[in-house]
Design a protein around this motif. Structure first.
Motif, PDB file in Angstrom:
ATOM      1  N   ASP A 186       0.700  -1.101  -0.048  1.00 61.39           N
ATOM      2  CA  ASP A 186       0.022   0.012   0.020  1.00 61.39           C
ATOM      3  C   ASP A 186       0.838   1.351   0.041  1.00 61.39           C
ATOM      4  OD1 ASP A 186      -2.431  -1.496  -0.033  1.00 61.39           O
ATOM      5  OD2 ASP A 186      -3.323  -0.004   1.270  1.00 61.39           O
ATOM      6  N   ARG A 187       2.142   1.247   0.545  1.00 58.94           N
ATOM      7  CA  ARG A 187       2.800   2.307   0.499  1.00 58.94           C
ATOM      8  C   ARG A 187       4.276   1.996  -0.237  1.00 58.94           C
ATOM      9  NH1 ARG A 187       3.443   4.702   6.957  1.00 58.94           N
ATOM     10  NH2 ARG A 187       1.240   4.944   7.206  1.00 58.94           N
ATOM     11  N   MET A 188       4.686   3.156  -1.160  1.00 55.83           N
ATOM     12  CA  MET A 188       5.589   2.925  -2.077  1.00 55.83           C
ATOM     13  C   MET A 188       6.330   4.321  -2.320  1.00 55.83           C
ATOM     14  SD  MET A 188       5.952   1.351  -5.952  1.00 55.83           S
ATOM     15  CE  MET A 188       5.244  -0.203  -5.484  1.00 55.83           C
ATOM     16  N   ARG A 189       7.341   4.156  -2.145  1.00 50.81           N
ATOM     17  CA  ARG A 189       8.044   5.503  -2.429  1.00 50.81           C
ATOM     18  C   ARG A 189       7.552   6.159  -3.849  1.00 50.81           C
ATOM     19  NH1 ARG A 189      14.444   4.543  -1.460  1.00 50.81           N
ATOM     20  NH2 ARG A 189      13.984   2.188  -2.158  1.00 50.81           N
ATOM     21  N   HIS A 190       7.379   7.485  -3.890  1.00 52.21           N
ATOM     22  CA  HIS A 190       6.908   8.320  -4.986  1.00 52.21           C
ATOM     23  C   HIS A 190       7.903   7.963  -6.157  1.00 52.21           C
ATOM     24  CE1 HIS A 190       4.787  11.734  -7.081  1.00 52.21           C
ATOM     25  NE2 HIS A 190       6.137  12.098  -7.398  1.00 52.21           N
ATOM     26  N   GLU A 191       9.261   8.030  -6.037  1.00 57.03           N
ATOM     27  CA  GLU A 191      10.190   7.911  -6.899  1.00 57.03           C
ATOM     28  C   GLU A 191      10.101   6.593  -7.619  1.00 57.03           C
ATOM     29  OE1 GLU A 191      12.865   7.848  -3.236  1.00 57.03           O
ATOM     30  OE2 GLU A 191      11.018   8.846  -4.218  1.00 57.03           O
ATOM     31  N   ASN A 192       9.758   5.574  -7.018  1.00 53.25           N
ATOM     32  CA  ASN A 192       9.514   4.014  -7.463  1.00 53.25           C
ATOM     33  C   ASN A 192       8.286   3.788  -8.159  1.00 53.25           C
ATOM     34  OD1 ASN A 192      11.887   3.046  -6.483  1.00 53.25           O
ATOM     35  ND2 ASN A 192      11.144   2.170  -4.648  1.00 53.25           N
ATOM     36  N   GLN A 193       7.144   4.822  -7.777  1.00 49.46           N
ATOM     37  CA  GLN A 193       6.194   4.767  -8.459  1.00 49.46           C
ATOM     38  C   GLN A 193       6.286   5.280  -9.747  1.00 49.46           C
ATOM     39  OE1 GLN A 193       2.214   5.689  -6.646  1.00 49.46           O
ATOM     40  NE2 GLN A 193       3.139   5.628  -4.727  1.00 49.46           N
ATOM     41  N   GLN A 194       7.092   6.417  -9.841  1.00 48.77           N
ATOM     42  CA  GLN A 194       7.260   6.961 -11.048  1.00 48.77           C
ATOM     43  C   GLN A 194       8.075   5.944 -12.058  1.00 48.77           C
ATOM     44  OE1 GLN A 194       9.416  10.487  -9.373  1.00 48.77           O
ATOM     45  NE2 GLN A 194       7.800  11.789 -10.421  1.00 48.77           N
ATOM     46  N   ARG A 195       8.901   5.321 -11.501  1.00 51.41           N
ATOM     47  CA  ARG A 195       9.786   4.340 -12.068  1.00 51.41           C
ATOM     48  C   ARG A 195       8.854   3.210 -12.888  1.00 51.41           C
ATOM     49  NH1 ARG A 195      15.248   4.456 -12.210  1.00 51.41           N
ATOM     50  NH2 ARG A 195      15.368   2.192 -12.598  1.00 51.41           N
ATOM     51  N   PRO A 204      -0.135   1.092  -5.220  1.00 46.92           N
ATOM     52  CA  PRO A 204      -0.062   1.686  -3.908  1.00 46.92           C
ATOM     53  C   PRO A 204      -0.882   2.904  -4.014  1.00 46.92           C
ATOM     54  CG  PRO A 204       2.007   2.085  -5.394  1.00 46.92           C
ATOM     55  CD  PRO A 204       0.996   0.924  -5.876  1.00 46.92           C
ATOM     56  N   VAL A 205      -1.214   3.223  -2.711  1.00 46.52           N
ATOM     57  CA  VAL A 205      -2.035   4.671  -2.382  1.00 46.52           C
ATOM     58  C   VAL A 205      -1.565   5.442  -1.708  1.00 46.52           C
ATOM     59  CG1 VAL A 205      -4.258   3.296  -2.831  1.00 46.52           C
ATOM     60  CG2 VAL A 205      -3.497   3.648  -0.735  1.00 46.52           C
ATOM     61  N   GLN A 206      -0.389   5.391  -1.123  1.00 47.72           N
ATOM     62  CA  GLN A 206       0.424   6.281  -0.240  1.00 47.72           C
ATOM     63  C   GLN A 206       1.993   6.153  -0.532  1.00 47.72           C
ATOM     64  OE1 GLN A 206      -0.787   4.622   3.635  1.00 47.72           O
ATOM     65  NE2 GLN A 206      -2.237   6.067   3.819  1.00 47.72           N
ATOM     66  N   ASP A 259      -0.626   9.213  -2.279  1.00 50.07           N
ATOM     67  CA  ASP A 259       0.127   9.173  -3.315  1.00 50.07           C
ATOM     68  C   ASP A 259      -0.221   8.156  -4.294  1.00 50.07           C
ATOM     69  OD1 ASP A 259       2.148   9.261  -5.474  1.00 50.07           O
ATOM     70  OD2 ASP A 259       3.896   9.463  -3.819  1.00 50.07           O
ATOM     71  N   THR A 260      -1.103   8.431  -5.444  1.00 55.34           N
ATOM     72  CA  THR A 260      -1.631   7.685  -6.437  1.00 55.34           C
ATOM     73  C   THR A 260      -1.084   8.029  -7.893  1.00 55.34           C
ATOM     74  OG1 THR A 260      -3.398   9.171  -6.844  1.00 55.34           O
ATOM     75  CG2 THR A 260      -3.630   7.198  -4.996  1.00 55.34           C
ATOM     76  N   ILE A 261       0.176   8.402  -7.969  1.00 52.90           N
ATOM     77  CA  ILE A 261       0.808   8.640  -9.144  1.00 52.90           C
ATOM     78  C   ILE A 261       0.934   7.413 -10.262  1.00 52.90           C
ATOM     79  CG2 ILE A 261       3.169   8.396  -8.397  1.00 52.90           C
ATOM     80  CD1 ILE A 261       4.078  10.388 -10.415  1.00 52.90           C
ATOM     81  N   LEU A 262       1.169   6.183  -9.608  1.00 54.62           N
ATOM     82  CA  LEU A 262       1.325   4.928 -10.357  1.00 54.62           C
ATOM     83  C   LEU A 262      -0.314   4.597 -10.738  1.00 54.62           C
ATOM     84  CD1 LEU A 262       2.547   2.699 -11.694  1.00 54.62           C
ATOM     85  CD2 LEU A 262       2.514   1.417  -9.845  1.00 54.62           C
ATOM     86  N   ALA A 263      -1.283   4.536  -9.940  1.00 51.81           N
ATOM     87  CA  ALA A 263      -2.555   4.112 -10.247  1.00 51.81           C
ATOM     88  C   ALA A 263      -3.171   5.186 -11.269  1.00 51.81           C
ATOM     89  CB  ALA A 263      -3.404   4.279  -8.884  1.00 51.81           C
TER      90      ALA A 263
END
Length: 642
Positions: free
Chosen positions: A514-523, A541-543, A550-554
């Motif tokens: 549920d939690r993932m670093r912002h930069e890893n979601q971007q990657r 992830p949602v945070q 933080d839902t940048i990946l979703a």
């Protein structure tokens, strides 16, 4: 004899030639001097080209300020190195300060911990980590200034002895190991080190406060992450597993800080070697596959003259979960190799079992050979048998027996055991298949992970939703369930950090917490947009790592409104594949209208899996995970990744 040992991430080289490093642990302070040469020849005959030995501080400074080398056979390191050179063997010296090796005080001198108790490691309450007993009582704080002062003096004496025997001086010593299994002496006793003198507790210029300042920049930023109201970095307390009302974000930070102290400690020891004109490459051994990632900061700080290896035992006592090398052992070996490789290391197994401290379970020759072949298949480029041969302990220095035999291939009294044939067979195999020395394991699928999820499980944030998946759970699903499924099929996997280089030509499977670093979601989003195929389980992830939305990946993938699907005894239906049982963490989601359904709940016919295009790539959303039990799980992964 003068040889140069070098390496790259593909393998080792001796004088520029690709070479499998086959070492045997061989203690000059235990093996009778008259047997050194004969047993070294047995190592050579089994394919060995190196031997490794501890150089225990315990025996060479028995009284403070009294350094003794060469006064008796069991302390004659010089003669031992000369014998190794005569027998054509390279040498890895392991001066500690810690050795463990079932030595009293774990290889430290007794006077150190008896006379200077302030150097002992402490938990967050100020209590000593150490318990009673001659080994546990030597649980010191690595960076305590007084401990470093005493250890620096020992290093100087040790360096004076080995300097003439360095490879650069025509001798056999090609590598030096700094300390041994760092973190073990603390974590095995239940806590990180929180010694107040070491961490500078309560001081703005202390190590802990300085680390926090470096990470957050301002107290305001730190308070936002901690949801706290501190007025200074120095107010933040160290935390441990038993801290009441544990703030797990602080706990994760303290764990990362602890890893940075390991890096500082090993860097300090290496600096001492360089000051004393010891120019060999330097190495260290992670205690086991599960601790490899604690040394990420160390590998980043130490440079290309540092080698990190790992220890790969499968049974050391009846309490271990298996008595022989099982598929579970093979999975741990595979991810251990991949973590080392991700840190730019040629996988070196610094302690590969050749015997057992305990009488039970027995170390059977076929089991040992199976373990060696398993490690070789997973990418091992060098190994050190622990132990190749043993002998009597110096009186008063052992903790388990008067004779340190270890059921080794060559017994304490020189007897050749059946297990020697296993060692010999493996040596012959590696010599016959020289191409393995720089070959890379062939893989077709990437199993992604976040470095932070592979360690410090006790400090991972408590989920705010009952259906949330923690980083620890995501790593468990990846390093066991997914890995076992892929190993049972025909698409060999690689375990890869998503912060590293991802290959868009190979599918990437990601169990998302549920939690993932912002930069890893971007990657991950960039991986798909650039043409990669991402199999995401069970939901994005949602945070971010601090619990902020933080839902940048979703958003990038077009997945929203995930919700748990309440079912009992459910299973999935995949047209063209059939039913898959044993699924869990099942959820639904809103997905793009253009998505092609792939998977349905067999009871309600709800869509729980689909694929669609994003950018130049593809997304497969699989709204569940599984506990690996059935070959159907392997078939599922091949179906989706193929």
């Amino acid at each position: 004899m003068s040889k140069q040992l070098t390496w790259d991430n593909k393998g080792f080289y001796v004088d520029g030639e690709p070479t499998y490093i086959m070492s045997g642990e061989f203690h000059y302070f235990r093996v009778p001097r008259q047997d050194w040469a004969a047993r070294m020849r047995l190592l050579r005959e089994a394919g060995g080209n190196m031997l490794a030995t501890y150089v225990p501080w315990l025996i060479h400074e028995p009284q403070e300020g009294q350094f003794v080398f060469g006064d008796c056979p069991s302390r004659d390191l010089q003669a031992f190195l000369e014998t190794a050179a005569q027998e054509g063997l390279m040498v890895l010296v392991r001066p500690g300060p810690y050795q463990y090796s079932e030595l009293a005080y774990a290889g430290l001198p007794g006077w150190l911990v008896q006379r200077y108790p302030q150097v002992l490691a402490m938990d967050e309450t100020g209590e000593r980590i150490c318990r009673s007993g001659p080994s546990e009582a030597a649980c010191v704080s690595y960076l305590h200034p007084l401990f470093l002062q005493k250890a620096r003096r020992y290093y100087a004496a040790f360096c004076d002895v080995i300097r003439p025997y360095l490879a650069s001086n025509g001798g056999p010593v090609v590598m030096t190991q700094v300390d041994n299994e760092c973190s073990g002496v603390h974590l095995w006793n239940g806590s990180f080190d929180c010694n107040p003198d070491t961490i500078g507790l309560g001081r703005e210029d202390g190590r802990w406060a300085t680390w926090l300042h470096r990470k957050y920049g301002t107290v305001t930023a730190m308070n936002e992450a901690y949801r706290a109201s501190y007025t200074a970095f120095s107010e933040v307390p160290p935390v441990g597993r038993t801290t009441p009302g544990l703030n797990r974000v602080i706990g994760r930070d303290y764990g990362d800080f602890y890893a940075s102290m390991i890096a500082e400690y090993l860097h300090t020891l290496t600096g001492w070697l360089r000051e004393e004109r010891i120019d060999t490459p330097v190495c260290h051994n992670s205690p086991n596959p599960g601790t490899n990632s604690l040394f990420l900061e160390t590998t980043q700080a130490m440079g290309d003259q540092f080698l990190l290896g790992s220890d790969h035992y499968y049974a050391l006592s009846p309490t271990w979960p298996q008595n022989n090398p099982t598929p579970q052992y093979a999975a741990a070996v595979l991810y251990s190799m991949d973590l080392l490789h991700a840190m730019k290391m040629p996988p070196m197994i610094m302690e590969l079992p050749a015997g057992n401290l305990s009488d039970s379970p027995p170390m059977l020759p076929n089991d040992l050979l199976a373990a060696y072949m398993t490690n070789a298949a997973m990418g091992m480029k060098g190994s050190n048998y622990y132990i190749f041969t043993g002998g009597p302990n110096i009186p008063g220095t052992g903790t388990t027996d008067d004779i340190y035999d270890y059921h080794a291939p060559i017994g304490a009294f020189g007897e050749i055991r059946e297990s020697y044939q296993s060692v010999k067979a493996f040596g012959a195999f590696m010599q016959q298949h020289g191409w393995l020395q720089t070959a890379m394991r062939s893989t077709q699928v990437q199993l992604g992970f976040d470095w932070k999820d592979t360690r410090l499980w006790d400090y991972q944030p408590v989920p705010e939703r009952p259906d949330a998946i923690t980083g620890a759970e995501a790593w468990r699903r990846t390093s066991f369930d997914l890995l076992m499924a892929m190993m049972s099929g025909s698409m060999p996997p690689a375990v890869v950090p998503i912060s590293g280089e991802l290959d868009v030509a190979k599918p990437l499977v990601m169990v998302c917490p549920d939690r993932m670093r912002h930069e890893n979601q971007q990657r991950l989003a960039a991986f798909v947009n650039n043409g990669g195929k991402l199999l995401l389980m069970p939901k994005p992830p949602v945070q971010d790592e601090y619990g902020r939305a933080d839902t940048i990946l979703a958003d990038a993938l077009g997945i929203s409104k995930t919700a748990p699907l309440s079912m009992r005894g459910t299973h999935a239906r995949l047209p063209g594949l059939g039913h898959v049982y044993g699924i869990k963490d099942v959820c639904t989601a809103e997905i793009p209208q253009a998505a092609q359904p792939l998977c349905f709940d067999a009871q309600t016919d709800t869509v729980i899996g689909a694929q669609w295009a994003v950018g130049q790539g593809q997304v497969i959303w699989l709204g569940f995970t599984f506990e690996y039990r059935h070959f159907a799980h392997a078939a599922l992964m091949e179906y989706l990744c193929g």
